[in-house]
Design an enzyme around this catalytic site. Sequence first.
Site, short mmCIF file in Angstrom:
data_model
loop_
_atom_site.label_atom_id
_atom_site.label_comp_id
_atom_site.label_asym_id
_atom_site.label_seq_id
_atom_site.Cartn_x
_atom_site.Cartn_y
_atom_site.Cartn_z
N GLU A 96 0.80 -1.35 -0.11
CA GLU A 96 -0.42 -0.19 -0.11
C GLU A 96 0.64 1.54 0.29
OE1 GLU A 96 -3.92 -1.41 2.13
OE2 GLU A 96 -2.59 -1.22 3.66
N CYS A 109 3.55 8.56 1.41
CA CYS A 109 4.44 7.74 2.11
C CYS A 109 3.85 6.38 1.75
CB CYS A 109 2.92 7.70 3.20
SG CYS A 109 3.39 6.51 4.21
N CYS A 116 6.47 -6.39 7.72
CA CYS A 116 8.41 -6.27 8.10
C CYS A 116 8.67 -7.40 9.42
CB CYS A 116 7.99 -4.96 9.03
SG CYS A 116 9.43 -3.74 9.95
N CYS A 120 7.39 -4.43 15.75
CA CYS A 120 6.84 -3.39 16.79
C CYS A 120 5.63 -3.94 17.37
CB CYS A 120 6.57 -2.21 16.66
SG CYS A 120 7.97 -1.71 15.78
N CYS A 123 2.14 -2.32 15.57
CA CYS A 123 2.46 -1.86 14.48
C CYS A 123 1.96 -2.83 13.68
CB CYS A 123 3.53 -1.44 13.79
SG CYS A 123 3.69 -1.34 12.14
N CYS A 336 -0.52 6.11 10.05
CA CYS A 336 0.97 5.11 10.03
C CYS A 336 0.17 3.39 11.00
CB CYS A 336 1.42 6.11 11.02
SG CYS A 336 2.54 7.58 10.74
N1 SAH Z 1 9.55 0.87 9.86
C1 SAH Z 1 9.38 2.22 9.45
C2 SAH Z 1 8.89 3.50 9.13
C3 SAH Z 1 7.64 2.89 9.06
S1 SAH Z 1 6.67 2.96 10.22
C4 SAH Z 1 9.62 2.91 11.38
O1 SAH Z 1 9.14 2.36 12.17
O2 SAH Z 1 10.41 4.62 11.25
C5 SAH Z 1 5.73 4.55 9.85
C6 SAH Z 1 5.48 5.36 11.53
O3 SAH Z 1 4.27 5.12 12.13
C7 SAH Z 1 6.73 4.76 12.80
O4 SAH Z 1 7.02 6.32 12.85
C8 SAH Z 1 5.33 4.21 13.68
O5 SAH Z 1 6.14 4.54 14.80
C9 SAH Z 1 4.29 4.38 13.11
N2 SAH Z 1 3.66 3.63 13.92
C10 SAH Z 1 3.70 2.41 13.48
N3 SAH Z 1 2.10 1.87 13.54
C11 SAH Z 1 1.60 3.16 14.76
C12 SAH Z 1 0.35 3.29 14.78
N4 SAH Z 1 -0.26 2.44 15.08
N5 SAH Z 1 -0.20 4.25 15.45
C13 SAH Z 1 0.84 5.69 14.90
N6 SAH Z 1 1.83 5.36 14.44
C14 SAH Z 1 2.81 4.35 14.13
FE1 SF4 Z 2 8.27 -2.45 10.60
FE2 SF4 Z 2 6.39 -1.44 11.65
FE3 SF4 Z 2 8.82 -1.09 13.03
FE4 SF4 Z 2 8.14 -0.12 11.48
S1 SF4 Z 2 6.99 1.22 12.97
S2 SF4 Z 2 9.86 -1.35 12.14
S3 SF4 Z 2 6.74 -1.04 9.76
S4 SF4 Z 2 6.72 -2.91 12.91
#
Ligand code: SAH
Ligand code: SF4
Length: 355
Positions: A96, A109, A116, A120, A123, A336
Amino acid sequence: MQDKANINIKDLSPQEIEKFVLDNSLQPFRARQIGKWIYRKGVVSFDEMTDLSKDFRDLLEFSFSIKPSLELEQEQLSEDGTKKYLFKLSDGNQIESVLIPEKGRYTLCISSQVGCALGCTFCMTGTVGKIRNLTPSEILDQYMLVNRYNENCITNIVFMGMGEPLDNIQNLVKAINTLIDPNCLALSPKRITVSTSGLVPKIKELGEQVSVNLAVSLNAPRDELRDEIMPINKRYPIKELIDASVNFPVPNRKFLMFEYVVLKNINDSDSDAHSLGRLLRGIKCKINLLPFNEAYPLPYESPSWERVLKFQDILISYKINVRIRKSRGSDILGACGQLAAKYPSIKVSETRANI
Ligand code: SAH
Ligand code: SF4
């Protein structure tokens, strides 16, 4: 006729196209002509490159493919104007991309991986696991196609879609080189931001190769908590991450950015705000507070608006430049952390198929 090679020409960096040209005893300006045809004029066949000789066009045709590496499956439009694009890759995987209209700019974006590996806990993409890296052409085609669907309106790119860009650094750097090359997409590096969860050695490696904006997803001010919500912290703890980040060569007049996803009752206390303030005090940076975007089955809740404001106030008292990033496109799960492509639990509020 022999089978055409299966290399997409957009997988080559401008430097590699130049090498191909030189290896075939042609002059370097031929590489610039090719770059312009592919990226400026958007041709989809080598035959359209009319200022190249027929022999050279045949050689290109024999050596490379040039067609888009993505197929649009769905476009969704959010109430706030954000658009989410679901693309199918040639192996059937899906990714996406999200186009976010803001005052005076349009930010795309971009995804860098299918899924991934970093897991985390807040996410959606992390729940999928890593399926594979995107190729340079799959990264670039997100930009080229979405730009074309939207009258070439894109002004900024953020690598904040699915995946960890620095876990795919080679293809990321190739794609960035094409994005910024004056004969290809000619974007200013100041308009490109790479977001990372903190792969410390790769931050250094990226800085040695390109100067773009860096956003670091910090999300917790203490190792104990960061270990819990971002497992990568066990390998690269906060101090190492901050050291690598402050040494990153962001473009002139740009600031290092830290992202902080605010999770209700997890990392949103006054005491965590003070710890974050002490940690970043004196560092030339900006912080974006991202109130958690909810997505089933993630086990967290969004904080109240008052809580986020209080958290922001505490950071301001440390003279830190801090903004609250309003969630965009959350009604279409385009915000995000909500990107997971074909997840059956995902509900969509509005769908427009294949524009
Ligand atoms: N992997 C990279 C880029 C993709 S995530 C990273 O982790 O930076 C992009 C952003 O979305 C990151 O700052 C992450 O902390 C944030 N993010 C992930 N899950 C989220 C959620 N459920 N709500 C708000 N921000 C989120
Ligand atoms: Fe991967 Fe999501 Fe963590 Fe970014 S925030 S590193 S996309 S698991």
